[in-house]
Design a protein around this motif. Structure first.
Motif, PDB file in Angstrom:
ATOM      1  N   THR A 230       0.829  -1.201   0.000  1.00 16.50           N
ATOM      2  CA  THR A 230       0.000   0.000   0.000  1.00 16.50           C
ATOM      3  C   THR A 230       0.868   1.258   0.000  1.00 16.50           C
ATOM      4  OG1 THR A 230      -1.370  -1.285   1.496  1.00 16.50           O
ATOM      5  CG2 THR A 230      -2.032   0.973   1.093  1.00 16.50           C
ATOM      6  N   GLN A 231       1.959   1.203   0.775  1.00 13.94           N
ATOM      7  CA  GLN A 231       2.843   2.363   0.863  1.00 13.94           C
ATOM      8  C   GLN A 231       3.441   2.704  -0.495  1.00 13.94           C
ATOM      9  OE1 GLN A 231       3.543   4.294   3.754  1.00 13.94           O
ATOM     10  NE2 GLN A 231       4.242   5.566   2.070  1.00 13.94           N
ATOM     11  N   PHE A 232       3.759   1.673  -1.283  1.00 13.36           N
ATOM     12  CA  PHE A 232       4.313   1.880  -2.608  1.00 13.36           C
ATOM     13  C   PHE A 232       3.330   2.692  -3.448  1.00 13.36           C
ATOM     14  CE2 PHE A 232       4.597   0.604  -7.045  1.00 13.36           C
ATOM     15  CZ  PHE A 232       5.946   0.777  -7.310  1.00 13.36           C
TER      16      PHE A 232
ATOM     17  N   VAL B 238       0.959   4.657  -2.375  1.00 10.10           N
ATOM     18  CA  VAL B 238       0.873   6.017  -1.835  1.00 10.10           C
ATOM     19  C   VAL B 238       2.041   6.852  -2.363  1.00 10.10           C
ATOM     20  CG1 VAL B 238       0.945   7.397   0.271  1.00 10.10           C
ATOM     21  CG2 VAL B 238      -0.385   5.289   0.219  1.00 10.10           C
ATOM     22  N   ASN B 239       3.237   6.267  -2.373  1.00  9.26           N
ATOM     23  CA  ASN B 239       4.408   7.006  -2.844  1.00  9.26           C
ATOM     24  C   ASN B 239       4.334   7.309  -4.339  1.00  9.26           C
ATOM     25  OD1 ASN B 239       5.371   6.822  -0.278  1.00  9.26           O
ATOM     26  ND2 ASN B 239       6.903   5.257  -0.707  1.00  9.26           N
TER      27      ASN B 239
ATOM     28  N   PRO C 119      -3.060   7.901   2.223  1.00  8.38           N
ATOM     29  CA  PRO C 119      -3.281   6.484   2.514  1.00  8.38           C
ATOM     30  C   PRO C 119      -4.769   6.113   2.504  1.00  8.38           C
ATOM     31  CG  PRO C 119      -1.648   7.374   4.021  1.00  8.38           C
ATOM     32  CD  PRO C 119      -2.145   8.524   3.201  1.00  8.38           C
ATOM     33  N   GLN C 120      -5.586   6.995   3.075  1.00  8.33           N
ATOM     34  CA  GLN C 120      -7.023   6.681   3.136  1.00  8.33           C
ATOM     35  C   GLN C 120      -7.623   6.543   1.741  1.00  8.33           C
ATOM     36  OE1 GLN C 120      -5.364   8.788   5.064  1.00  8.33           O
ATOM     37  NE2 GLN C 120      -6.563   9.506   6.794  1.00  8.33           N
TER      38      GLN C 120
ATOM     39  N   MET D 248      -6.520   3.312   0.170  1.00  4.46           N
ATOM     40  CA  MET D 248      -7.234   2.166   0.744  1.00  4.46           C
ATOM     41  C   MET D 248      -8.651   2.064   0.188  1.00  4.46           C
ATOM     42  SD  MET D 248      -6.078   2.388   4.705  1.00  4.46           S
ATOM     43  CE  MET D 248      -4.350   2.489   5.149  1.00  4.46           C
ATOM     44  N   GLU D 249      -9.310   3.204   0.033  1.00  3.13           N
ATOM     45  CA  GLU D 249     -10.676   3.171  -0.501  1.00  3.13           C
ATOM     46  C   GLU D 249     -10.695   2.664  -1.938  1.00  3.13           C
ATOM     47  OE1 GLU D 249     -13.309   6.624   0.078  1.00  3.13           O
ATOM     48  OE2 GLU D 249     -12.102   7.024   1.866  1.00  3.13           O
TER      49      GLU D 249
END
Lengths: 505, 363
Positions: free
Chosen positions: B322-324, B326-327, B333-334, B337-338
């Protein structure tokens, strides 16, 4: 001639009053001590006699009998030196003050100096509750008691000072203790750019005091995140500070201006050091982490008997030690933070680097067993740090102060909401209260049903997701749990260990 | 002793495989004579070594055999001997064809096109997706899927076929009453309903390592073609391929990334003449001579909103944290995720392991 002085003994965190009686009468010059004294207490006879003489008091060649009442209670520790000396002094000098509404504790050295003892704060608090208005003890003990208890604390540094106080009421110079409200300088979250998901998870964890597990390869920043979590905790309130001071005082550690604790015992920790106990009934790591963080790095390297000990304190927020002479209760309302690798080599799911077999992987994950994972609310999966993250190429992220602001607000919302409840944080919400505080609207209900089926949630996992969603809503300043809150909560849910095995058939 | 009981006896003698059994039958005429063979003749026989001779003599216990035979019937384990008509004809091309096949459920259909899918046990997320997708496409096209019911590619091949309501058969390296590995128990049970599991090992045989190469030759023989999904350079799957080549089967291999050790075996095969299988259609082309083949429809077009588009663009068949995402995107992040949640719900994205996502089901 018979004299008595009140003192007290510490059992765990409990305090029992002890009356120290000294009788000086005609007879052979002996010094007898009765009343179930432990070995340190028996030695106090030699210390007191020598200290009195070295302080310039002449002990008459008479029969001295000291009794510690109630006589069926085991007395341990060195705090009886000073009350015994006081009781004898009253017999050999003309001390008008019987110190009847006060308690005396302290150890003496051979030169007549008074040395601080463990657990003075607990004793002062207990004495206060029983209506005593004075406590006489070593200077250092008096200082720590003054911050927490409201009774007058008389600190003395020698037997002479005590005698002077009791004879003439001359108070030795009392240094007032200044506690400065300074936040200790902690590493800041602004150092970590490119870890927004992790920062967000840490924020949610602290906001609801949720137990938190981080899984990621070596060098992903797990320990850095754990250390920085302290910087987003709101400052200790008075009640928490007093309790922390009391625990430190029981350990014999400096208790003047306690910080929020961050305990990270390593994997070689023994059960007694972790839980508490031993001959002195000292609190263990879990207790010392009360109101703070208990961080276990490389979770699978801890023996399972240590991890098993976590279960009850994680759920109930206290440790109860049951021994032959009673049960000792300690507060242990810590926030658990765990870190582990996803597999023995650490690189899974990067199949180009991970050389572990599926079996090895499952066996490794199973070391952190179901009952423990059941009690963890948040699960964060981390990726290896990329170059930009290491080199600082992404600039500064959000700093800890901003995050702490949001966390403080979420805490306030929870305090207000749970004013009449026994718990104060979302993570400690018992299952029967969940329908009351985590009610869902119709859209949210159907979303949750979808998640329930898709992820085959257990009843326990379902409750955990709702509690985390409640915290996210609190961070958002929302009274209602919305779909977005549920989505974020489900993303960070903590599954059972079989889940990973099920994915990889 | 009935004839079936005698076959049961012969196939169950430890250390005597299909080759030796056939040689014995040829030398001494028939099963009945083999059963009654005098001890002296057995001892002088040049067809068996000392251990085999002892096992042979020791095994001739009528009561024990009858008891085990009845037990097998009670467990509803079927048995077919090489003399019977329903014996799979595809196996007859093997020079060491099993003398008996034990099975639960059904046997592969003789006239239906059949493919064998093999690959690594510790497969990657990519291998998993490919196996699921190809197996499902084969099932849609009416092709039976054969594999080994092991972890990894084998399991996903069966699973993909089952999810598309296809017929799939597992060839075991142990008795068909055993489920190995345990994790595949639900698959094992489902396959008995919708296909079958089969083995040449007598029931109660343990999954010994030596049994697996023998199993592989059956997998190779049962398929009209062999598809290798993911294999390392020195993989057991390549043994199956060698056996398939000896039998004249078509070999298909799925390519991977050049630096991925899990695809090195496949690339090696392609270099040596295996057919490159970039999509199920590449394999289906080889089955054109079957008339009942139904070709699958191609997938519909994706409709994504702008945020989902950004998230989806970051993903491929290697799992991404997930962080990848986001970057790579400028989303919070939210938001990520959605988006992932919506994409996952629509089946366009799959959570490969906790917190790692990859594209799903679309080629």
């Amino acid at each position: 001639m018979y004299n008595k002085v009140q003192s007290a003994v510490l059992h765990g965190m409990e305090v029992h009053l002890v009356e120290v009686q000294a009788d000086i009468s005609e007879g052979l010059p002996v010094f007898d001590m009765v009343g179930l004294p432990g070995s340190e207490v028996k030695e106090s006879r030699e210390r007191v006699r020598t200290a009195l003489r070295n302080s310039g008091f002449r002990i008459p060649p008479k029969r001295i009998t000291v009794n510690l009442s109630p006589a069926d209670l085991k007395k341990e520790g060195t705090a009886f030196d000073l009350p015994i000396a006081a009781a004898i002094l009253r017999g050999i000098t003309n001390i008008p003050d019987a110190f009847e509404n006060g308690i005396i504790i302290g150890e003496v050295g051979l030169d007549g100096s008074v040395i601080p003892v463990r657990g003075a704060i607990s004793i002062a608090k207990h004495a206060q509750a029983l209506g005593y208005c004075r406590i006489l003890c070593a200077k250092e003990n008096a200082e720590e008691c003054r911050n927490t208890a409201k009774l007058s604390c008389i600190g003395v540094s020698s037997l002479k000072e005590m005698a002077a106080y009791l004879q003439e009421g001359t108070l030795p110079p009392q240094e007032s203790c200044i506690t400065e409200e300074t936040m200790p300088s902690l590493p800041d979250f602004s150092d970590l750019a490119g870890l927004e998901v992790a920062k967000r998870a840490a924020e949610i964890a602290v906001a609801g005091r949720h137990h938190f597990l981080m899984v990621g390869p070596p060098g992903a920043g797990k320990t850095m995140i754990a250390k920085r979590m302290m910087s987003i905790f709101p400052a200790l309130n008075d009640e928490e500070r007093n309790l922390q001071a009391e625990l430190l005082s029981i350990m014999g550690l400096p208790a003047l201006s306690p910080d929020r604790p961050f305990r990270s015992p390593d994997a070689s920790v023994t059960a007694a050091a972790f839980l508490g106990g031993g001959q002195k009934m000292l609190p263990g790591e879990m207790v010392l982490a009360n109101d703070g963080i208990l961080f276990l790095d490389e979770l699978p390297s801890y023996p399972s008997r240590i991890l098993d000990l976590l279960r009850i304190p994680m759920e109930e927020g206290k440790v109860i030690l049951t021994r032959k002479n009673g049960a000792y209760e300690f507060p242990a309302d810590f926030m658990f933070v765990g870190a582990m690798n996803p597999c023995p080599c650490g690189f899974y799911p990067d199949m180009q680097r991970c050389k572990c077999t599926p079996d090895q992987r499952i066996r490794y994950r199973r070391r952190v067993d179901g009952p423990l994972l059941d009690r963890i609310d948040l699960y964060l999966s981390l990726q290896p740090m990329d170059y930009e993250g290491i080199s600082g190429g992404r600039g500064c992220g959000e700093n800890s102060e901003t995050i702490r602001g949001r966390v403080t607000q979420a805490w306030e919302r929870q305090q207000n909401r749970y004013e009449k409840e026994k718990f104060h944080f979302n993570a400690r919400m018992p299952a029967e209260k969940i329908p009351v505080y985590c009610a869902l609207g119709r859209t949210e209900q159907s979303l949750m049903e979808r998640y329930y089926k898709r992820y085959r949630l257990s009843a326990r996992a379902y409750h955990k997701v709702l509690k985390v969603a409640r915290t996210i809503a609190d961070l958002d300043g929302s009274d209602q749990i919305r779909s977005a809150h549920l989505t974020e909560a489900i993303h960070l849910r903590c599954d059972d260990p079989e889940a990973e095995g099920r994915l990889k058939r | 002793m009935t004839k079936r009981e005698l076959w049961f006896w012969l196939s169950g003698i430890p250390g005597i495989g299909a080759m030796t059994a056939r040689a014995l039958l040829k030398e001494y005429g028939s099963l009945e004579e083999l059963w009654k063979l005098k001890t002296e003749i057995v001892e002088e026989s040049g067809l068996m070594n000392l251990r085999q001779k002892n096992a042979f003599l020791y095994s001739r216990e009528k009561d024990a055999i009858k008891r085990r035979f009845d037990e097998m019937t009670r467990l509803r384990i079927e048995m077919v001997t090489c003399e019977e008509d329903i014996y799979p004809s595809r196996l007859k091309i093997l020079y060491d064809a099993p003398i008996v096949i034990y099975y639960k459920g059904k046997l592969p259909d003789e006239d239906t096109p059949t493919i064998s899918m093999v690959g690594a046990r510790d497969c990657s997320g990519y291998g998993r997706e490919v196996a699921l997708h190809f197996a499902a496409s084969f099932a849609d096209a009416g092709i039976q899927v054969i594999s080994g019911l092991a972890r990894g590619i084998d399991g996903f091949s069966h699973q993909g076929a089952l999810e598309a309501n296809g017929r799939t058969f597992g060839v075991l390296g142990c008795g068909v009453d055993q489920c190995y590995p345990r994790q595949n128990l639900d698959l094992y049970l489902e396959m008995m309903e919708k296909g079958g599991v089969l083995s040449e090992m007598i029931p109660q045989t343990k999954p010994l390592p030596a049994n697996f190469p023998m199993r592989n030759r059956i997998i190779a023989a049962l398929g009209d073609a062999i598809l290798v999904v993911e294999a390392r350079e020195e993989s057991g799957s390549l043994i199956t391929v060698d056996q398939g080549l000896e039998l004249g089967k078509d070999i298909y291999a799925i390519p991977g990334r050049i630096m991925d050790p899990l695809s090195a075996g496949c690339h090696h095969l392609i270099r040596n003449g295996a057919i490159l299988a970039q999509s199920p259609a590449d394999v289906l082309a080889g089955f054109e001579h079957y008339e009942q083949l139904t070709l699958p429809l191609s997938g519909g077009k994706l409709v994504l909103d702008s945020k989902e588009e950004k998230v989806y663009a970051c993903l491929d068949l290697v799992p991404k944290n997930t962080q990848f995402i986001v970057n790579e995107t400028d989303l919070t992040p939210q938001e990520v995720m959605e988006c992932l949640d919506r994409l996952e719900f629509r089946g366009q994205v799959r959570e490969a392991s906790r917190g790692y996502y990859m594209k799903a089901g679309l080629f």
